[in-house]
Each structure stands twice: as C-alpha cells, then as structure tokens.
Motif scaffolding. Structure first.
Motif, mmCIF file in Angstrom:
data_model
loop_
_atom_site.group_PDB
_atom_site.id
_atom_site.type_symbol
_atom_site.label_atom_id
_atom_site.label_comp_id
_atom_site.label_asym_id
_atom_site.label_seq_id
_atom_site.Cartn_x
_atom_site.Cartn_y
_atom_site.Cartn_z
ATOM 1 N N TYR A 2 0.860 -1.186 0.000
ATOM 2 C CA TYR A 2 0.000 0.000 0.000
ATOM 3 C C TYR A 2 0.893 1.231 0.000
ATOM 4 O O TYR A 2 2.055 1.162 0.380
ATOM 5 N N THR A 45 -3.538 4.121 -0.732
ATOM 6 C CA THR A 45 -3.949 3.447 -1.955
ATOM 7 C C THR A 45 -3.290 2.081 -2.077
ATOM 8 O O THR A 45 -2.242 1.831 -1.486
ATOM 9 N N LYS A 46 -3.926 1.223 -2.857
ATOM 10 C CA LYS A 46 -3.369 -0.084 -3.203
ATOM 11 C C LYS A 46 -3.629 -0.259 -4.683
ATOM 12 O O LYS A 46 -4.776 -0.111 -5.125
ATOM 13 N N ASP A 47 -2.575 -0.512 -5.444
ATOM 14 C CA ASP A 47 -2.681 -0.630 -6.907
ATOM 15 C C ASP A 47 -3.405 0.573 -7.511
ATOM 16 O O ASP A 47 -4.248 0.431 -8.403
ATOM 17 N N LYS A 51 -5.737 2.320 -6.357
ATOM 18 C CA LYS A 51 -7.123 2.536 -5.895
ATOM 19 C C LYS A 51 -7.112 3.008 -4.452
ATOM 20 O O LYS A 51 -6.408 2.451 -3.622
ATOM 21 N N GLN A 52 -7.916 4.018 -4.167
ATOM 22 C CA GLN A 52 -7.957 4.546 -2.800
ATOM 23 C C GLN A 52 -8.698 3.604 -1.856
ATOM 24 O O GLN A 52 -9.791 3.148 -2.145
#
Length: 163
Positions: free
Chosen positions: A3, A16-18, A20-21
């Motif tokens: 993240y 975010t992860k990848d 995406k929030q």
C-alpha cells in the motif's frame, strides 16, 4: 500486499493499493492529533484524551473501536474493541537511518511494516506499507492500516517535538 500513503497539503493522507484509494486520514490542522478516518462510506473520529493527550481514541459515533498510548519506551500500545472483542497490538519504531514502523500482535507476529519516505525540501510525507497475509484476513484491516499511519505521524511529531 503493498500500500502507499501520500500526504496532500500536510493534513490529508490518502492510502492506496494498486492505484485505488482504500481510505483517507484527515487532520483538522497540522499540529493537532484530532483527525478523521474515512473508509468507503464510513467516518471515524480520532481524538486525544486526557491532559497531555497521550491516549488517543478512535470512535465510531460514541463507540470506542480502538485506543492507543505511547509508552515510556517509545512503543505505542494499541487496544482494539471490534465486535466487542479486545485485542492488543504494539506499534514500534525500528532503525534510525533506514527507519521503519512495525505493527505486531501479542505473539510478536509482524502484521505490517511501514517505511517513511520524507522529501524534506517539499515536506512531502510518503509511506510504503507492506502487510502480512495474516493482516489481510482481518475484517478491520483498513482501519488498522489508517490508524498505523496516524501512529507513525504521531511518533514522528513527538520525536520532532523532543529534539
């Protein structure tokens, strides 16, 4: 899992992860520990308690979901009360030049490792957060991620204040 947490305008941290929030940590103002955690459509209040504000609570309305206190040894002890089940965690600081923060459970299992990357010129705070497979199974994973971010900021400001 990896993240990222990035500060915008010092007071708003987005996790975010990848790309995406996942959630957001918003401070009311820079030198206060009052904050709001936003995950999907839920909002939680982060409020210091007591005279020195050394205990910080995370509230869902009037319900205390989590509280943490910084110990004399610099570790932050965290108690969670999700679904009326109390669990304990330790948030600790490691290293000096290649510093990182670690969230562990009572058995000492590392649940997440957070590495700060501070651009001093722009005062841009950024953290890389790696979570364990164990943490990924927790229902309250996102709130633990965001409160760990708060603990890291809390720790860094306490150390800066003592320097």
């Amino acid at each position: 899992m990896e993240y990222h947490a990035i500060a915008e305008k010092y007071t708003d941290f987005k996790v975010t992860k990848d790309g995406k929030q996942i959630g957001q940590l918003n401070y009311k103002s820079w030198f206060k520990f009052n904050a709001e955690i936003e995950i999907l459509n839920s909002k939680y209040q982060v409020e210091p308690k007591g005279f020195w504000g050394t205990t910080v609570e995370v509230l869902d309305g009037k319900i205390v979901l989590l509280k943490f206190t910084m110990n004399w040894d610099g570790n932050i002890v965290m108690n969670t009360f999700f679904n009326n089940i109390e669990k304990k965690y330790t948030f600790s600081h490691k290293g000096f030049f290649r510093e990182s923060f670690v969230l562990s459970d009572v058995k000492g299992t590392e649940l997440l490792i957070m590495k700060p990357n501070i651009q001093w010129r722009s005062l841009n705070y950024e953290y890389q957060i790696n979570t364990s497979e164990v943490l990924e199974t927790f229902e309250e994973k996102n709130i633990l991620l965001l409160i760990s971010l708060h603990c890291a900021n809390y720790y860094m400001s306490m150390m800066a204040g003592m320097g």
